[in-house]
Design an enzyme around this catalytic site. Structure first.
Site, PDB file in Angstrom:
ATOM      1  N   ASP A 102       0.874  -1.186   0.000  1.00 47.66           N
ATOM      2  CA  ASP A 102       0.000   0.000   0.000  1.00 47.66           C
ATOM      3  C   ASP A 102       0.906   1.229   0.000  1.00 47.66           C
ATOM      4  O   ASP A 102       2.114   1.126   0.225  1.00 47.66           O
ATOM      5  CB  ASP A 102      -0.891   0.001   1.259  1.00 47.66           C
ATOM      6  CG  ASP A 102      -1.821   1.215   1.315  1.00 47.66           C
ATOM      7  OD1 ASP A 102      -2.298   1.661   0.254  1.00 47.66           O
ATOM      8  OD2 ASP A 102      -2.060   1.741   2.427  1.00 47.66           O
ATOM      9  N   SER A 103       0.302   2.390  -0.205  1.00 46.61           N
ATOM     10  CA  SER A 103       1.057   3.638  -0.128  1.00 46.61           C
ATOM     11  C   SER A 103       1.578   3.864   1.297  1.00 46.61           C
ATOM     12  O   SER A 103       2.498   4.643   1.498  1.00 46.61           O
ATOM     13  CB  SER A 103       0.159   4.814  -0.520  1.00 46.61           C
ATOM     14  OG  SER A 103      -0.907   4.925   0.408  1.00 46.61           O
ATOM     15  N   CYS A 129      -4.418  -1.382  -1.861  1.00 45.08           N
ATOM     16  CA  CYS A 129      -4.577   0.061  -2.020  1.00 45.08           C
ATOM     17  C   CYS A 129      -5.568   0.278  -3.159  1.00 45.08           C
ATOM     18  O   CYS A 129      -5.302  -0.128  -4.301  1.00 45.08           O
ATOM     19  CB  CYS A 129      -3.228   0.675  -2.374  1.00 45.08           C
ATOM     20  SG  CYS A 129      -3.337   2.417  -2.806  1.00 45.08           S
ATOM     21  N   CYS A 138     -11.006   3.156   0.691  1.00 48.10           N
ATOM     22  CA  CYS A 138      -9.574   3.427   0.898  1.00 48.10           C
ATOM     23  C   CYS A 138      -9.184   2.553   2.081  1.00 48.10           C
ATOM     24  O   CYS A 138      -9.886   2.525   3.103  1.00 48.10           O
ATOM     25  CB  CYS A 138      -9.333   4.895   1.222  1.00 48.10           C
ATOM     26  SG  CYS A 138      -7.645   5.230   1.815  1.00 48.10           S
TER      27      CYS A 138
HETATM   28  N1  DGL Z   1      -4.670   3.330   1.203  1.00 50.64           N
HETATM   29  C1  DGL Z   1      -4.863   3.915  -0.044  1.00 50.64           C
HETATM   30  C2  DGL Z   1      -6.111   3.490  -0.782  1.00 50.64           C
HETATM   31  O1  DGL Z   1      -6.661   2.489  -0.459  1.00 50.64           O
HETATM   32  C3  DGL Z   1      -4.289   5.186  -0.492  1.00 50.64           C
HETATM   33  C4  DGL Z   1      -4.221   6.366   0.322  1.00 50.64           C
HETATM   34  C5  DGL Z   1      -3.312   7.372  -0.337  1.00 50.64           C
HETATM   35  O2  DGL Z   1      -2.131   7.088  -0.478  1.00 50.64           O
HETATM   36  O3  DGL Z   1      -3.802   8.430  -0.699  1.00 50.64           O
HETATM   37  O4  DGL Z   1      -6.534   4.140  -1.689  1.00 50.64           O
END
Ligand code: DGL
Length: 267
Positions: free
Chosen positions: A12-13, A75, A188
């Protein structure tokens, strides 16, 4: 190492994908995992597509270098941006998380749902496709999309229950609740860590949908089909890699997943 004993990569980010990792680990307790968090390059949800694509590929290739047998894109933003391209490039199965819009509409008594996600996810082609497929089964339904800038950062800082986080949540919930939605999809992977405060704000009668169990089932199905289950009876272990690792990041990681989680620096 036996082929089936190889770990499963999850990325993930940042720390949001841990909300997926915890569900997957409970579903597949004998598997080994490597979790990679790109914290120093987050957020992805406000960046250009090219940036998200490059970072997602970087993490996927790092996981491949660790000999993973499958990769979970934990993500929604990356899943929406890379689409099927990553799976086409990689020699291992790729499982992508996505907002279960159709399932939420099917469960909604009022045919009105909200989807909270990054601005990038709710405006992506991939999400618009998911929505239009869902709406073709429920043509009179209403979907309230809510981009939530700033919310993932609250989770990254470990601020799960502060007045500032609550204010942001109130602001983002307002259009969804005003529309009368009775299901809210967390699009998210950071947001499931805010479930407690979300529940307090939405009250009774509105259900929160975390897509992680669906991703865990998809992974289970792929491992079954490809005969990739870990054959050992022992409990699996997880190694955490964090980009930009520092004591604060380690502190948040431990608080979100487990006190025993000792992160290594993502190369
Ligand atoms: N956890 C991420 C998602 O599900 C991304 C959040 C991000 O980096 O902006 O979209």
């Amino acid at each position: 190492m036996d082929a089936v004993d190889r770990p499963i990569g999850i990325f993930d980010s940042g720390f949001g994908g841990l909300s997926v990792a915890r569900v997957i680990r409970a579903r597949l307790p004998q598997e080994n995992f490597i979790y990679a968090a790109d914290c120093g390059h987050a957020p992805w949800g406000t960046r250009p597509d090219d940036y998200v694509r490059r970072r997602a590929e970087h993490l996927a290739h790092f996981l491949l270098s660790q000999n993973v047998k499958a990769i979970v894109v934990a993500c929604h933003t990356a899943s929406a941006v890379v689409g099927d391209d990553l799976a086409a490039q990689l020699p291992v199965p790729v499982i992508r998380i996505a907002p279960p819009v159709r399932e939420a509409l099917a469960a909604s008594r009022v045919h009105c749902i909200g989807v909270m996600a990054t601005s990038k996810t709710v405006t992506s082609k991939s999400y618009l496709q998911i929505k239009s497929e869902a709406l073709s089964s429920y043509p009179n339904a209403r979907i309230v999309d809510q981009g939530c800038p700033g919310l993932m950062e609250c989770v990254e800082r470990g601020e799960l229950n502060t007045p500032a986080t609550r204010n942001l949540i109130r602001r983002y919930l307002m259009p969804i609740l005003e529309a009368g939605a009775d299901r809210i999809v967390l699009g998210c992977t950071h947001y499931p860590f805010l479930t407690e405060i979300l529940r307090q704000e939405i009250g009774n009668g509105v259900e929160i949908i975390d897509p992680a169990p669906i991703a865990a089932e998809s992974l289970h199905r792929v491992l079954t089909e490809k005969r990739l289950f870990n054959s050992t009876a022992a409990a699996g272990r997880t190694i955490f890699y964090v980009d930009d690792l520092n004591p604060q990041r380690q502190h948040v990681l431990s608080a979100l997943i487990s006190r025993e989680a000792n992160a290594r620096k993502l190369p």
